[in-house]
Design a protein around this motif. Structure first.
Motif, PDB file in Angstrom:
ATOM      1  N   VAL A  36       0.842  -1.197   0.000  1.00  0.00           N
ATOM      2  CA  VAL A  36       0.000   0.000   0.000  1.00  0.00           C
ATOM      3  C   VAL A  36       0.881   1.253   0.000  1.00  0.00           C
ATOM      4  O   VAL A  36       1.878   1.336   0.730  1.00  0.00           O
ATOM      5  N   ASP A  37       0.478   2.225  -0.802  1.00  0.00           N
ATOM      6  CA  ASP A  37       1.109   3.548  -0.807  1.00  0.00           C
ATOM      7  C   ASP A  37       0.310   4.442   0.143  1.00  0.00           C
ATOM      8  O   ASP A  37      -0.796   4.869  -0.208  1.00  0.00           O
ATOM      9  N   PRO A  38       0.807   4.725   1.343  1.00  0.00           N
ATOM     10  CA  PRO A  38       0.031   5.490   2.328  1.00  0.00           C
ATOM     11  C   PRO A  38      -0.362   6.880   1.838  1.00  0.00           C
ATOM     12  O   PRO A  38      -1.467   7.358   2.127  1.00  0.00           O
ATOM     13  N   THR A  39       0.526   7.546   1.097  1.00  0.00           N
ATOM     14  CA  THR A  39       0.221   8.895   0.593  1.00  0.00           C
ATOM     15  C   THR A  39      -0.937   8.849  -0.385  1.00  0.00           C
ATOM     16  O   THR A  39      -1.863   9.681  -0.331  1.00  0.00           O
ATOM     17  N   ALA A  40      -0.910   7.883  -1.277  1.00  0.00           N
ATOM     18  CA  ALA A  40      -2.002   7.739  -2.241  1.00  0.00           C
ATOM     19  C   ALA A  40      -3.302   7.364  -1.546  1.00  0.00           C
ATOM     20  O   ALA A  40      -4.385   7.837  -1.917  1.00  0.00           O
ATOM     21  N   LEU A  41      -3.218   6.514  -0.534  1.00  0.00           N
ATOM     22  CA  LEU A  41      -4.427   6.107   0.194  1.00  0.00           C
ATOM     23  C   LEU A  41      -5.045   7.297   0.917  1.00  0.00           C
ATOM     24  O   LEU A  41      -6.276   7.469   0.904  1.00  0.00           O
ATOM     25  N   LYS A  42      -4.227   8.126   1.503  1.00  0.00           N
ATOM     26  CA  LYS A  42      -4.737   9.317   2.202  1.00  0.00           C
ATOM     27  C   LYS A  42      -5.375  10.285   1.220  1.00  0.00           C
ATOM     28  O   LYS A  42      -6.431  10.877   1.505  1.00  0.00           O
ATOM     29  N   GLN A  43      -4.772  10.455   0.051  1.00  0.00           N
ATOM     30  CA  GLN A  43      -5.359  11.329  -0.961  1.00  0.00           C
ATOM     31  C   GLN A  43      -6.677  10.765  -1.471  1.00  0.00           C
ATOM     32  O   GLN A  43      -7.652  11.501  -1.672  1.00  0.00           O
ATOM     33  N   ALA A  44      -6.730   9.459  -1.668  1.00  0.00           N
ATOM     34  CA  ALA A  44      -7.974   8.821  -2.110  1.00  0.00           C
ATOM     35  C   ALA A  44      -9.085   9.034  -1.087  1.00  0.00           C
ATOM     36  O   ALA A  44     -10.232   9.325  -1.442  1.00  0.00           O
ATOM     37  N   LEU A  45      -8.738   8.888   0.182  1.00  0.00           N
ATOM     38  CA  LEU A  45      -9.721   9.115   1.245  1.00  0.00           C
ATOM     39  C   LEU A  45     -10.245  10.546   1.203  1.00  0.00           C
ATOM     40  O   LEU A  45     -11.455  10.777   1.274  1.00  0.00           O
ATOM     41  N   SER A  46      -9.348  11.504   1.077  1.00  0.00           N
ATOM     42  CA  SER A  46      -9.745  12.912   1.028  1.00  0.00           C
ATOM     43  C   SER A  46     -10.687  13.176  -0.141  1.00  0.00           C
ATOM     44  O   SER A  46     -11.680  13.897  -0.005  1.00  0.00           O
ATOM     45  N   ASP A  47     -10.399  12.582  -1.285  1.00  0.00           N
ATOM     46  CA  ASP A  47     -11.221  12.810  -2.477  1.00  0.00           C
ATOM     47  C   ASP A  47     -12.614  12.192  -2.347  1.00  0.00           C
ATOM     48  O   ASP A  47     -13.617  12.783  -2.741  1.00  0.00           O
ATOM     49  N   VAL A  48     -12.672  10.990  -1.776  1.00  0.00           N
ATOM     50  CA  VAL A  48     -13.950  10.263  -1.695  1.00  0.00           C
ATOM     51  C   VAL A  48     -14.853  10.821  -0.597  1.00  0.00           C
ATOM     52  O   VAL A  48     -16.085  10.806  -0.716  1.00  0.00           O
ATOM     53  N   LEU A  49     -14.268  11.336   0.472  1.00  0.00           N
ATOM     54  CA  LEU A  49     -15.068  11.848   1.590  1.00  0.00           C
ATOM     55  C   LEU A  49     -16.044  12.940   1.168  1.00  0.00           C
ATOM     56  O   LEU A  49     -17.084  13.132   1.804  1.00  0.00           O
ATOM     57  N   ALA A  50     -15.728  13.659   0.112  1.00  0.00           N
ATOM     58  CA  ALA A  50     -16.618  14.733  -0.348  1.00  0.00           C
ATOM     59  C   ALA A  50     -18.008  14.216  -0.698  1.00  0.00           C
ATOM     60  O   ALA A  50     -18.987  14.974  -0.656  1.00  0.00           O
ATOM     61  N   PHE A  51     -18.101  12.932  -1.023  1.00  0.00           N
ATOM     62  CA  PHE A  51     -19.387  12.350  -1.419  1.00  0.00           C
ATOM     63  C   PHE A  51     -20.069  11.585  -0.284  1.00  0.00           C
ATOM     64  O   PHE A  51     -21.150  11.031  -0.473  1.00  0.00           O
TER      65      PHE A  51
ATOM     66  N   ALA B  83     -19.728  -0.876   2.191  1.00  0.00           N
ATOM     67  CA  ALA B  83     -19.128  -1.555   1.044  1.00  0.00           C
ATOM     68  C   ALA B  83     -19.002  -0.607  -0.152  1.00  0.00           C
ATOM     69  O   ALA B  83     -18.010  -0.663  -0.897  1.00  0.00           O
ATOM     70  N   LEU B  84     -19.994   0.251  -0.353  1.00  0.00           N
ATOM     71  CA  LEU B  84     -19.907   1.244  -1.430  1.00  0.00           C
ATOM     72  C   LEU B  84     -18.762   2.216  -1.182  1.00  0.00           C
ATOM     73  O   LEU B  84     -18.017   2.582  -2.105  1.00  0.00           O
ATOM     74  N   PHE B  85     -18.624   2.661   0.063  1.00  0.00           N
ATOM     75  CA  PHE B  85     -17.535   3.574   0.412  1.00  0.00           C
ATOM     76  C   PHE B  85     -16.179   2.921   0.134  1.00  0.00           C
ATOM     77  O   PHE B  85     -15.279   3.547  -0.450  1.00  0.00           O
ATOM     78  N   LEU B  86     -16.034   1.665   0.537  1.00  0.00           N
ATOM     79  CA  LEU B  86     -14.785   0.958   0.277  1.00  0.00           C
ATOM     80  C   LEU B  86     -14.532   0.836  -1.220  1.00  0.00           C
ATOM     81  O   LEU B  86     -13.399   1.039  -1.685  1.00  0.00           O
ATOM     82  N   SER B  87     -15.569   0.517  -1.986  1.00  0.00           N
ATOM     83  CA  SER B  87     -15.424   0.387  -3.434  1.00  0.00           C
ATOM     84  C   SER B  87     -14.927   1.691  -4.059  1.00  0.00           C
ATOM     85  O   SER B  87     -14.009   1.690  -4.887  1.00  0.00           O
ATOM     86  N   ASP B  88     -15.518   2.813  -3.642  1.00  0.00           N
ATOM     87  CA  ASP B  88     -15.097   4.108  -4.171  1.00  0.00           C
ATOM     88  C   ASP B  88     -13.675   4.449  -3.725  1.00  0.00           C
ATOM     89  O   ASP B  88     -12.884   5.006  -4.495  1.00  0.00           O
ATOM     90  N   LEU B  89     -13.353   4.116  -2.490  1.00  0.00           N
ATOM     91  CA  LEU B  89     -12.010   4.384  -1.970  1.00  0.00           C
ATOM     92  C   LEU B  89     -10.966   3.596  -2.761  1.00  0.00           C
ATOM     93  O   LEU B  89      -9.918   4.149  -3.161  1.00  0.00           O
ATOM     94  N   LEU B  90     -11.218   2.320  -3.002  1.00  0.00           N
ATOM     95  CA  LEU B  90     -10.279   1.499  -3.756  1.00  0.00           C
ATOM     96  C   LEU B  90     -10.164   1.976  -5.200  1.00  0.00           C
ATOM     97  O   LEU B  90      -9.067   1.969  -5.786  1.00  0.00           O
TER      98      LEU B  90
END
Length: 407
Positions: free
Chosen positions: A37-52, A123-130
């Protein structure tokens, strides 16, 4: 600028009051990748998905009458996993967000407080995060994650006004049920166990018995438990099954919209053959989980949390009263919980980097061995959260499932 606040859904209002230093109603997803896992990319993905997902981008705070959501702008935390699974969330791991996101080598771990949503939206949140993570690490074009979902209390929207005297609130307490072991035989922290089964094999086995996959897995679990029980049963065996109400009501809510049904083998039962167990389970699933009964469940939830006494008592009185009643009524009312969130689908470019996905439920002092089911790709994951020192029941359960084919 004043931060936005919004209410928890009716069914979620009890969860913050049940929380303690030792227990919290959480559920867990884990995704295993083909690479670290790339922690920086995961954190950015989380930030982007949280808006929804505004219910994820929040913290739960007390107000005068109930707990509520409050917009959370604290820095996001994504850290290497250093905790046993499904313990109560800690602020130092979450910054007040009602979920925990962590990683360990090639595994992404998401634990969610049930007060914000149910497993289906989780599960939807996880799908969008991944999906967003894959876009970042593979430098793919970004797309919108707007699913048309919104904050809405579906219990208020779909619940009908009903009389207190016509409601069935008493039955939600349940009868005393078979327990899976004494508390001195519990582990200090939960162990996660998983069985991978070919979806085609599992569906074939279920179809051969005129059952759905959920009915079939439930029957296997009950059969595994009852192999260790003396007959006739001295107490009923009760399986607590969450039902996704979106199957019965059109809803775009991001919040909880589930109810629970009890699947029971009654006290005095002497026939514990698999055929009889499956027949009983199948009949109860089909008789209990109907549009009419689900409407009654929604009506009851709406009534319970909108009674004048529930609305008007301040939270500082509600909370100790709730805990006192819970303590008075503390007994085993369900033997275990079984939840099937169905299939998790990912875009092809995301699926290329995700090997498998698992789903686990929290356990409690009265339910130390709970079952979660999730399908991904061609594999069904049947996942146990085990708090028992003995591995006899998990071994029997997995043996029954494994006889139908293992990946």
């Amino acid at each position: 600028m004043k931060k936005r606040t919004f209410p928890l859904d009716l069914s979620a209002r009890a969860y913050p009051m049940m929380k303690s230093r030792h227990t919290q109603s959480n559920f867990r997803f884990s995704a295993t990748l083909i690479e670290k896992v790339d922690p920086t990319a995961l954190k950015q993905a989380l930030s982007d998905v949280l808006a929804f997902y505004p219910n994820f981008r929040a913290k739960i705070v007390p107000s005068f009458f109930w707990h509520k959501f409050k917009q959370n702008d604290a820095p996001l935390i994504v850290k290497e996993d250093d905790r046993p699974p499904l313990l109560p969330l800690r602020k130092k791991d979450t910054n007040g967000y009602p979920f925990r996101l962590a990683y360990l080598e090639n595994e992404i771990i998401l634990e969610v407080f049930h007060a914000i949503t149910d497993g289906d939206i989780g599960a939807l949140f996880l799908s969008d995060l991944l999906t967003r993570y894959a876009e970042i690490v593979r430098d793919l074009p970004a797309h919108s994650f707007d699913r048309g979902l919104r904050l809405e209390d579906a219990f208020i929207k779909h619940g009908r006004k009903t009389s207190f005297f016509k409601a069935s609130l008493g039955k939600y307490n349940g009868k005393s049920a078979i327990a899976l072991g004494k508390r001195d035989n519990y582990l200090p922290t939960a162990t996660l166990l998983s069985q991978e089964i070919s979806i085609s094999d599992l569906k074939a086995a279920a179809k051969a018995n005129d059952a759905t996959v959920t009915e079939y897995v439930a029957a296997c679990y009950i059969a595994a438990v009852l192999q260790g029980e003396k007959l006739p049963l001295k107490k009923p065996l009760c399986l607590f099954v969450p039902v996704n109400l979106r199957r019965f009501f059109a809803s775009e809510t991001l919040q909880n919209f589930v109810c629970f049904e009890r699947i029971t083998l009654e006290k005095g039962e002497t026939d514990v053959s698999f055929a009889h167990i499956l027949s009983t389970v199948r009949t109860q699933f089909r008789e209990k989980i109907t549009q009419e009964n689900m409407q009654k469940r929604v009506d009851d939830v709406k009534l319970c949390f909108t009674l004048p006494i529930a609305r008007c008592l301040p939270l500082f009185i509600k909370k100790p009263c709730f805990k006192f009643v819970k303590w008075i009524l503390d007994k085993v009312r369900q033997t275990a919980i079984l939840s099937n969130v169905g299939s998790l689908s990912l875009p092809p470019e995301t699926a290329e980097i995700v090997k498998d996905v698992k789903f686990f439920l929290n356990i409690g002092k009265n339910t130390p061995l709970n079952v979660a089911v999730l399908s991904y790709g061609n594999v069904c994951h049947v996942d146990l959260t085990c708090g028992l020192k003995s591995s006899e029941i998990p071994a029997r359960f997995f043996s029954l499932l494994n006889s139908q084919g293992k990946k």
